[in-house]
Motif scaffolding. Structure first.
Motif, PDB file in Angstrom:
ATOM      1  N   UNK A  89      73.240  22.521  24.889  1.00 43.00           N
ATOM      2  CA  UNK A  89      74.660  21.659  24.938  1.00 43.00           C
ATOM      3  C   UNK A  89      74.339  20.587  26.093  1.00 43.00           C
ATOM      4  N   UNK A  90      73.854  20.924  27.178  1.00 41.37           N
ATOM      5  CA  UNK A  90      73.362  19.693  27.960  1.00 41.37           C
ATOM      6  C   UNK A  90      72.656  18.624  27.503  1.00 41.37           C
ATOM      7  N   UNK A  91      71.036  18.599  26.310  1.00 43.04           N
ATOM      8  CA  UNK A  91      71.013  17.691  26.087  1.00 43.04           C
ATOM      9  C   UNK A  91      70.445  17.605  24.573  1.00 43.04           C
ATOM     10  N   UNK A  92      70.460  17.050  23.986  1.00 40.45           N
ATOM     11  CA  UNK A  92      69.569  16.775  22.937  1.00 40.45           C
ATOM     12  C   UNK A  92      67.943  16.048  22.905  1.00 40.45           C
ATOM     13  N   UNK A  93      67.095  16.380  24.121  1.00 40.91           N
ATOM     14  CA  UNK A  93      65.971  15.026  24.226  1.00 40.91           C
ATOM     15  C   UNK A  93      65.230  16.344  25.971  1.00 40.91           C
ATOM     16  N   UNK A  94      64.049  16.371  25.415  1.00 43.18           N
ATOM     17  CA  UNK A  94      63.584  17.063  26.542  1.00 43.18           C
ATOM     18  C   UNK A  94      63.530  15.607  28.071  1.00 43.18           C
ATOM     19  N   UNK A  95      63.477  14.203  27.507  1.00 40.72           N
ATOM     20  CA  UNK A  95      62.945  13.352  28.674  1.00 40.72           C
ATOM     21  C   UNK A  95      64.321  12.889  28.995  1.00 40.72           C
ATOM     22  N   UNK A  96      65.472  13.797  28.503  1.00 41.11           N
ATOM     23  CA  UNK A  96      66.680  13.595  29.121  1.00 41.11           C
ATOM     24  C   UNK A  96      67.071  14.151  30.590  1.00 41.11           C
ATOM     25  N   UNK A  97      65.797  15.098  31.029  1.00 45.41           N
ATOM     26  CA  UNK A  97      66.391  16.013  31.866  1.00 45.41           C
ATOM     27  C   UNK A  97      65.801  14.729  33.872  1.00 45.41           C
ATOM     28  N   UNK A  98      66.667  13.875  34.012  1.00 46.89           N
ATOM     29  CA  UNK A  98      66.177  12.949  34.557  1.00 46.89           C
ATOM     30  C   UNK A  98      67.307  13.281  35.857  1.00 46.89           C
ATOM     31  N   UNK A  99      67.101  13.587  37.348  1.00 49.10           N
ATOM     32  CA  UNK A  99      69.083  13.010  37.842  1.00 49.10           C
ATOM     33  C   UNK A  99      68.673  11.530  37.764  1.00 49.10           C
ATOM     34  N   UNK A 100      69.803  11.195  38.261  1.00 52.57           N
ATOM     35  CA  UNK A 100      70.973  11.830  38.644  1.00 52.57           C
ATOM     36  C   UNK A 100      71.994  12.689  37.562  1.00 52.57           C
ATOM     37  N   UNK A 101      71.355  12.963  36.306  1.00 56.69           N
ATOM     38  CA  UNK A 101      72.419  12.755  35.855  1.00 56.69           C
ATOM     39  C   UNK A 101      72.320  14.162  35.264  1.00 56.69           C
ATOM     40  N   UNK A 102      71.405  15.081  35.536  1.00 53.68           N
ATOM     41  CA  UNK A 102      71.038  16.493  34.740  1.00 53.68           C
ATOM     42  C   UNK A 102      69.500  16.736  36.254  1.00 53.68           C
ATOM     43  N   UNK A 103      69.402  18.018  36.004  1.00 53.03           N
ATOM     44  CA  UNK A 103      68.274  18.082  36.952  1.00 53.03           C
ATOM     45  C   UNK A 103      67.205  17.471  36.074  1.00 53.03           C
ATOM     46  N   UNK A 104      66.021  17.732  37.062  1.00 49.77           N
ATOM     47  CA  UNK A 104      64.449  17.229  36.453  1.00 49.77           C
ATOM     48  C   UNK A 104      63.752  18.231  36.333  1.00 49.77           C
ATOM     49  N   UNK A 105      62.439  17.145  35.546  1.00 51.24           N
ATOM     50  CA  UNK A 105      61.254  18.470  35.320  1.00 51.24           C
ATOM     51  C   UNK A 105      61.221  20.140  33.864  1.00 51.24           C
ATOM     52  N   UNK A 106      62.541  19.747  33.028  1.00 54.95           N
ATOM     53  CA  UNK A 106      62.696  21.172  32.723  1.00 54.95           C
ATOM     54  C   UNK A 106      61.437  22.517  32.475  1.00 54.95           C
ATOM     55  N   UNK A 107      60.447  22.657  33.058  1.00 59.46           N
ATOM     56  CA  UNK A 107      59.556  23.141  32.656  1.00 59.46           C
ATOM     57  C   UNK A 107      59.497  25.046  31.842  1.00 59.46           C
ATOM     58  N   UNK A 116      55.244  25.306  29.868  1.00 58.06           N
ATOM     59  CA  UNK A 116      56.327  23.666  28.846  1.00 58.06           C
ATOM     60  C   UNK A 116      55.876  23.089  29.904  1.00 58.06           C
ATOM     61  N   UNK A 117      54.406  22.213  30.311  1.00 57.81           N
ATOM     62  CA  UNK A 117      54.997  21.061  31.875  1.00 57.81           C
ATOM     63  C   UNK A 117      55.707  19.516  31.146  1.00 57.81           C
ATOM     64  N   UNK A 118      56.647  19.558  31.930  1.00 58.13           N
ATOM     65  CA  UNK A 118      57.098  17.931  31.560  1.00 58.13           C
ATOM     66  C   UNK A 118      57.700  17.182  33.241  1.00 58.13           C
ATOM     67  N   UNK A 119      56.888  16.522  32.293  1.00 60.65           N
ATOM     68  CA  UNK A 119      57.434  14.925  33.705  1.00 60.65           C
ATOM     69  C   UNK A 119      58.564  14.326  33.129  1.00 60.65           C
ATOM     70  N   UNK A 120      60.049  14.561  33.784  1.00 64.74           N
ATOM     71  CA  UNK A 120      60.836  13.607  32.557  1.00 64.74           C
ATOM     72  C   UNK A 120      60.570  12.116  32.793  1.00 64.74           C
ATOM     73  N   UNK A 121      60.257  12.071  34.146  1.00 63.04           N
ATOM     74  CA  UNK A 121      60.847  10.224  34.399  1.00 63.04           C
ATOM     75  C   UNK A 121      59.220   9.948  34.206  1.00 63.04           C
ATOM     76  N   UNK A 122      57.753   9.998  34.397  1.00 61.30           N
ATOM     77  CA  UNK A 122      57.701  10.024  33.460  1.00 61.30           C
ATOM     78  C   UNK A 122      56.878  10.088  31.846  1.00 61.30           C
ATOM     79  N   UNK A 123      58.053  10.822  31.254  1.00 61.45           N
ATOM     80  CA  UNK A 123      58.226  10.973  30.009  1.00 61.45           C
ATOM     81  C   UNK A 123      56.685  11.193  29.495  1.00 61.45           C
ATOM     82  N   UNK A 124      56.070  12.575  30.316  1.00 60.57           N
ATOM     83  CA  UNK A 124      54.939  13.209  29.705  1.00 60.57           C
ATOM     84  C   UNK A 124      55.218  15.095  29.742  1.00 60.57           C
ATOM     85  N   UNK A 125      54.051  15.556  29.050  1.00 61.76           N
ATOM     86  CA  UNK A 125      54.792  16.685  28.712  1.00 61.76           C
ATOM     87  C   UNK A 125      53.353  17.451  27.948  1.00 61.76           C
TER      88      UNK A 125
END
Length: 152
Positions: A89-107, A116-125
């Protein structure tokens, strides 16, 4: 290891989340103190409350190591149906998980090990697995741009 080459969005994101929930037993989200307030993400945490496992103050998590004695709040959740619904519901993209709108780094974690290791602001997973069944399932997600890379 499977490196994800581009941001999983829309149906690809949804199918990747489905697979992570099938394979893993927990996930985390990170709130960095220097990147926004709890007021913004408070309603999100409330939606996930029934899936909540624990919160830890950490300087290191699946994708990041902070320096200079910094810490962040790392929220751990069980992979249940409520959590899966909320993440979709909150996102339709793995890299949208970044502050300030969403918590970061959904892993995601399988038996306590980062999967599944994600660095959202670096756009790496990437996905840390050597299980042939899992590799086949991951690489069969239509539209997922990923490749297998050997660990150094």
């Amino acid at each position: 290891m499977i490196v994800i080459d581009s941001n999983p969005k829309d149906k690809v994101y949804s199918q990747l989340i489905d697979l992570a929930f099938e394979i893993c037993d927990e996930f985390h989200l990170v709130l960095r103190k220097d990147m926004g307030s709890l007021k913004v993400v408070g309603p999100i945490l409330k939606k996930l409350q029934s899936s909540f496992k624990e919160m830890k103050e950490q300087s290191e998590w699946a994708s990041t190591i902070l320096g200079d004695n910094q810490t962040a709040r790392v929220y751990y959740y069980f992979t249940d149906e409520n959590a899966k619904k909320v993440l979709k519901e909150l996102s339709d993209s793995l890299y949208d998980w970044v502050q300030p709108h969403l918590p970061e780094d959904l892993s995601f974690f399988k038996d306590g090990k980062a999967w599944l290791i994600t660095s959202s602001h670096e756009k790496e997973s990437f996905i840390d697995t050597q299980d042939n069944y899992e590799i086949k399932k991951i690489l069969s997600i239509p539209g997922l741009n990923a490749h297998i890379e050997e660990w150094d």
